[in-house]
Design a protein around this motif. Structure first.
Motif, short mmCIF file in Angstrom:
data_model
loop_
_atom_site.label_atom_id
_atom_site.label_comp_id
_atom_site.label_asym_id
_atom_site.label_seq_id
_atom_site.Cartn_x
_atom_site.Cartn_y
_atom_site.Cartn_z
N PRO A 101 0.82 -1.22 0.00
CA PRO A 101 0.00 0.00 0.00
C PRO A 101 0.86 1.27 0.00
N GLU A 102 1.98 1.24 0.70
CA GLU A 102 2.87 2.40 0.76
C GLU A 102 3.50 2.69 -0.61
N THR A 103 4.09 1.67 -1.26
CA THR A 103 4.72 1.92 -2.55
C THR A 103 3.67 2.23 -3.62
N ARG A 104 2.49 1.64 -3.50
CA ARG A 104 1.40 1.97 -4.44
C ARG A 104 1.09 3.47 -4.38
N GLU A 105 0.98 3.99 -3.16
CA GLU A 105 0.67 5.42 -3.02
C GLU A 105 1.81 6.29 -3.53
#
Length: 158
Positions: A101-105
């Motif tokens: 979720p962090e790298t997606r954002e």
């Protein structure tokens, strides 16, 4: 044009393991010699600085708190930039654990930071590679993404 500069820099300095300690003035001169316009060069270098700043901000740590069952809803502005194919690819990469979720954002932030009207799946793949390369701890995800990008038989990734 900004995407071309980013890809040029990525392939020349990062992917080739060339010397990364390049003076910014020298880098700008090299990019001008390569045929890029100064205005686009400044935008691309600023984009890279913003990417580096993303991994230093504490704000993105809050993104990892989301539940495993949560679903990312794209804002209308994001949907204009990311077509169905791109959004599906991001979801696919999350499902196979290439993106967190962090790298997606971070990927979405950098996509929205591009000044372009034309953005497609190939551009998305490059942005994902750049983000994964620049965020420590994502070496395995970077390698997998690189294999997906460079593989001759990409299967469902076409």
């Amino acid at each position: 044009m900004m995407m071309d500069i980013l890809m040029y820099l990525f392939e020349t300095y990062i992917h080739s393991d060339a010397e990364l300690q390049v003076d910014q003035d020298e880098l700008e001169e090299e990019l001008v010699r390569a045929g890029f316009h100064k205005k686009d060069i400044y935008k691309a270098l600023n984009w890279l600085e913003e990417l580096a700043a993303l991994q230093q901000t504490e704000g993105h740590k809050a993104l990892t708190v989301s539940a495993a069952t949560s679903v990312r809803i794209f804002a209308p502005k994001e949907m204009l930039r990311l077509d169905v194919e791109c959004r599906g690819f991001i979801l696919f990469l999350e499902q196979i654990k290439v993106l967190t979720p962090e790298t997606r954002e971070m990927v979405i932030d950098r996509i929205m930071g591009l000044e372009t009207n034309e953005f497609g799946l190939d551009d998305l793949k490059w942005i994902i590679l750049m983000v994964l390369f620049n965020v420590p701890g994502n070496e395995n995800a970077y390698t997998l993404m690189e294999e997906l990008l460079y593989s001759k038989e990409q299967g469902i990734l076409h």
